[in-house]
Design an enzyme around this catalytic site. Structure first.
Site, short mmCIF file in Angstrom:
data_model
loop_
_atom_site.label_atom_id
_atom_site.label_comp_id
_atom_site.label_asym_id
_atom_site.label_seq_id
_atom_site.Cartn_x
_atom_site.Cartn_y
_atom_site.Cartn_z
N HIS A 12 24.73 34.76 42.95
CA HIS A 12 24.06 35.91 41.11
C HIS A 12 25.65 35.92 40.28
CE1 HIS A 12 23.98 39.41 43.22
NE2 HIS A 12 25.71 39.27 43.11
N HIS A 59 24.41 46.13 40.38
CA HIS A 59 25.90 46.34 39.79
C HIS A 59 25.89 48.03 38.65
CE1 HIS A 59 24.85 42.72 41.23
NE2 HIS A 59 27.10 42.27 41.48
N HIS A 192 33.66 35.54 47.39
CA HIS A 192 34.44 35.77 46.00
C HIS A 192 35.20 37.06 45.73
CE1 HIS A 192 30.57 37.40 45.40
NE2 HIS A 192 30.90 37.80 43.80
N GLU A 239 28.60 40.69 49.57
CA GLU A 239 27.44 40.14 48.64
C GLU A 239 25.67 39.85 49.91
OE1 GLU A 239 27.82 41.18 43.95
OE2 GLU A 239 27.94 38.73 44.96
#
Ligand code: DHB
Ligand code: FE
Length: 278
Positions: A12, A59, A192, A239
């Site tokens: 995402h 977020h 990431h 995530e």
């Protein structure tokens, strides 16, 4: 009886929203990522979901560092897209399935998952982009139920707990008395890290092993603690917990319909999986 048709899990990254707004899907940088979706869309057209249960992490829109529920569920009539920038057009709002939300809320709390209940909730790129990957015209043909997992502020829920939350979602949907098709989605990852000395960290070997486990050995990742997962996948690679929740909800025979893996999109190992639940 409600039926879980399967799960779609995907990355995402916010800049993908910019690429969509500028129509860059065929641009050489973006094409390998967007090429992952025609097959996913064909499958979705075949299984015809009525509702998406979207497992993702907020977020900073609803929850920030001052308050961070481990798990939360949206029980709102509508979810507005209020993303964090890039100057991109705002997407149309998403229609909630209030009845299914309240059923899940009651069932999950009854099952000892102490969900924070949100009668108002806005959504960010972790919710909006995966919807736009499946329905590029942004005329959402499904109702939605958002489920938030804290992948942001330590301590995180363990991978084991996330998988169990998924199983509890699967039980709750199976016990829902309406005859609807439910697609579970899990967004974020894969590896990431956006900040610090290891910014740019990517772990292809771990990602591919994790993707294989999503099909063949779904509890594989539950051996890892939150810190282990950060070590392997990066601070935002965690995530993948959202993927694990989505996978846990699949109760039947799980088969891989399609997958895509591409490094990098922005700072992220970008991946998509389509898992059927029969
Ligand atoms: C990026 C990835 C994310 O998951 C996110 O939430 C923000 C940014 C990135 O790679 O740029
Ligand atoms: Fe993210």
């Amino acid at each position: 009886m409600a039926n879980i048709v399967g799960a779609i899990t995907t990355t995402h990254v916010p800049s993908i929203g910019g690429a969509i707004a500028k129509g860059l899907q065929q641009d050489p940088y973006w094409k390998p990522f967007f090429d992952g979706f025609p097959k996913a869309r064909d499958w979705v057209a075949k299984v015809k979901p009525d509702v998406v249960v979207m497992v993702y992490n907020d977020h900073g829109l609803n929850f920030f560092l001052d308050k961070q529920p481990t798990f939360a569920i949206g029980c709102a009539p509508e979810y507005k897209s209020v993303d964090e920038g890039w100057g991109i057009p705002t997407m149309p709002a998403f229609q909630g399935d209030e009845d299914l939300s309240w059923h899940l809320q009651k069932s999950l709390i009854g099952d000892e998952f102490d969900m924070v209940t949100c009668q108002e909730m806005v959504v960010d790129h972790a919710f909006t982009l995966p919807m736009a990957f499946l329905w590029p015209d942004q005329k959402w043909p499904v109702r939605v139920v958002p489920i938030n997992v804290n992948t942001v502020l330590f301590p995180l829920p363990s991978a084991k707990r996330c998988y169990k939350l998924g199983q509890a979602i699967g039980r709750a949907v199976a016990a829902y008395d309406k005859n609807i098709n439910v697609l579970v989605m899990g967004t974020g990852g894969l590896s990431h890290q956006l900040e610090g000395k290891r910014a740019g960290h990517i772990n292809k070997e771990f990602d591919l092993k994790f993707m294989d486990s999503m099909v063949n050995d779904p509890t594989w990742a539950t051996q890892y603690s939150d810190v282990d997962l950060v070590e392997h996948t990066g601070t935002q690679g965690v995530e993948l917990l959202n993927w694990l929740v989505a996978r846990g909800a699949l109760t039947g025979k799980v088969t891989l319909e399609h997958s895509n893996f591409h490094i990098p999109i922005s700072n992220t190992a970008a991946a998509t999986m389509v898992l059927a639940n029969n």
